[in-house]
Each structure stands twice: as structure tokens, then as C-alpha cells.
Design a protein around this motif. Structure first.
Motif, PDB file in Angstrom:
ATOM      1  N   LEU A  42       1.123  -1.079  -0.284  1.00 12.90           N
ATOM      2  CA  LEU A  42      -0.190  -0.243  -0.137  1.00 12.90           C
ATOM      3  C   LEU A  42       1.068   1.370   0.634  1.00 12.90           C
ATOM      4  N   ALA A  52      -3.965   0.146  -3.201  1.00 10.71           N
ATOM      5  CA  ALA A  52      -2.424  -0.484  -3.854  1.00 10.71           C
ATOM      6  C   ALA A  52      -1.236  -0.807  -4.823  1.00 10.71           C
ATOM      7  N   ILE A 104      -8.875  -3.271  -4.017  1.00 11.07           N
ATOM      8  CA  ILE A 104      -8.117  -4.336  -3.558  1.00 11.07           C
ATOM      9  C   ILE A 104      -8.926  -5.856  -5.267  1.00 11.07           C
TER      10      ILE A 104
END
Length: 246
Positions: A42, A52, A104
Motif C-alpha cells: 500500500l 494498492a 483490492i
């Protein structure tokens, strides 16, 4: 001319990934260290928002998390995620999206579809139960994959064959389910009814299984048909219709 890597070993570079991916990083959620291939980096974007970093190249301090959705949800539910990120970034001024986990998840699914598309274009991925069984019989398969909604009878027969062939070769041939339904796989790979797949190269198997480990770790092993369908439109960008090696 086609070659069988097991009979004609290639150079070491084609048999394993570089040392870069084997280096370890510390997970800010668990405090433990693990190979970076099983972690997600991250970082802060230009707008100060946490995202991300799939390229692992964004500037500034990064924060590594294990690809474990249950762990992520547990830390977030306890209100410890922002604090862990602040310590990793050494900053308090940043935006933490409420839907970071969903972002994500969607990206991991898209990366899996893209990876399969690239391997198909390279000729290292074949599709179809008959072709998979034929390649297994020739000792050419390094990993078997099934759509998340594949019928157990068909996948079990192929998995049994993979185990038997692997035993005869003195090695393991991984056989895994991809937690994405056949419709999304078909759209990404430009073929109807993609259910069974096989990888014909060790390097390709290593790359795909690394992406699959992160996907199943963060999204779970269940079929993600609904979410995957949301990225089908993007997946068609990598629909590749090139011929395969046999």
C-alpha cells in the motif's frame, strides 16, 4: 520445434523467478515477515489517498499487508488500520477509502484475468478439458486450473490424472480452482465456456500461481462470479485469440 522442459531443461532463469520476488517484507497487520509475493504493498497516491501499489514502485514509504482478507477486516474493525498505516507511512495526513478492501479485491481479480490472457498469448496456457488431458498424458503440464464454478466430476477426473502424472514424474503438478466464474474467464480469454486450463511452462505456472495465491488469500476460494462480472468489460481488453502451440 516444441520441447518438453522436463526432458530438455532450460536455463535456470526459465525455471525460477529472480531473487527480487523472494525477498521478505514485514506485514503491518500481523507484524510477521513473509515473501513479498504473498503481500500487497500500500502507498500514498499523489492525492494523498491510500491505494494498492501493484507496481511496487510508487515513491515514498510503503506499507505491506498480507493477502488475508480476514486479517484485514479484523484490524479494520478494531480501528487499528489507520494507526498501522500512519506508523508505516510516518504520516498522519492521508485519506483511507472506506472501500479499500473492495478495490483490492477487484484489482486482484482483474490482475488474474490479465495474467491468464498474457500467458495465453505467449502460448503457455491451453484451454479445454481434452487439450489439458492430452498435455498431461505427454508430461507437458506444470499446473492445472479450473473455473470457480467448474463441475466437480470433470475437475476431479483431471485432478486425479494430474496427481498420477506428477507421481510418475516424481514431482507435484498443482491443480487449483480460480475463484472466478467461467463467464468472466471466457470474456477475458476470448473463448466460449472456459472451464479447464493448463500451464505448459514452469515460469508461467510460478507467475500464475503467485497471483492466484494472493487472489484466494484476499478474496477467499469461493467463486467470485458477481464481482468478477463487474470487471468483464475491462477483461475483454485482454481477450487474445492467437493460436496456441498445438
Amino acid at each position: 520445434m516444441e520441447t518438453n522442459d522436463r526432458l530438455n531443461p532450460a536455463s535456470p532463469d526459465t525455471r525460477q523467478d529472480s531473487g527480487k520476488d523472494s525477498s521478505e517484507r514485514r506485514c503491518i497487520l500481523s507484524g510477521g515477515s513473509a515473501p513479498r509475493t504473498g503481500l500487497i504493498r500500500l502507498a500514498l497516491g499523489p492525492d494523498g489517498q491510500v491505494a494498492a501499489d501493484w507496481s511496487e514502485r510508487l515513491p515514498g514509504r510503503g506499507a505491506w499487508i498480507t493477502a488475508d482478507k480476514a486479517l484485514f477486516d479484523s484490524v479494520a474493525a478494531k480501528g487499528r488500520l489507520r494507526g498501522a498505516l500512519a506508523r508505516a507511512f510516518k504520516a498522519n495526513s492521508f485519506t483511507l477509502p472506506d472501500d479499500l478492501a473492495d478495490r483490492i479485491t477487484a484489482t486482484l481479480q482483474q490482475r488474474m484475468l490479465n495474467r491468464l490472457g498474457l500467458e495465453k498469448r505467449a502460448g503457455t496456457l491451453i484451454l479445454g478439458g481434452d487439450r489439458v488431458r492430452e498435455a498431461l498424458a505427454k508430461g507437458k503440464v506444470f499446473a492445472v486450473l479450473h473455473a470457480g464454478d467448474a463441475r466437480p466430476d470433470g475437475s476431479d477426473r483431471i485432478d486425479g490424472m494430474a496427481r498420477a502424472v506428477g507421481e510418475s514424474l516424481g514431482e507435484d503438478i498443482p491443480h487449483r480452482r480460480v475463484p472466478i466464474a467461467r463467464d468472466a474467464l471466457s470474456a477475458a480469454l476470448g473463448r466460449d465456456n472456459v472451464v479447464h486450463m493448463a500451464l505448459l511452462d514452469q515460469g508461467a505456472a510460478t507467475r500464475v500461481l503467485a497471483d492466484l495465491d494472493r487472489l484466494t488469500g484476499f478474496c477467499g476460494p469461493q467463486t467470485t462470479s458477481e464481482t468478477a462480472n463487474e470487471v468483464v468489460a475491462d477483461a475483454t481488453e485482454v481477450a487474445l485469440n492467437t493460436g496456441e502451440r498445438h
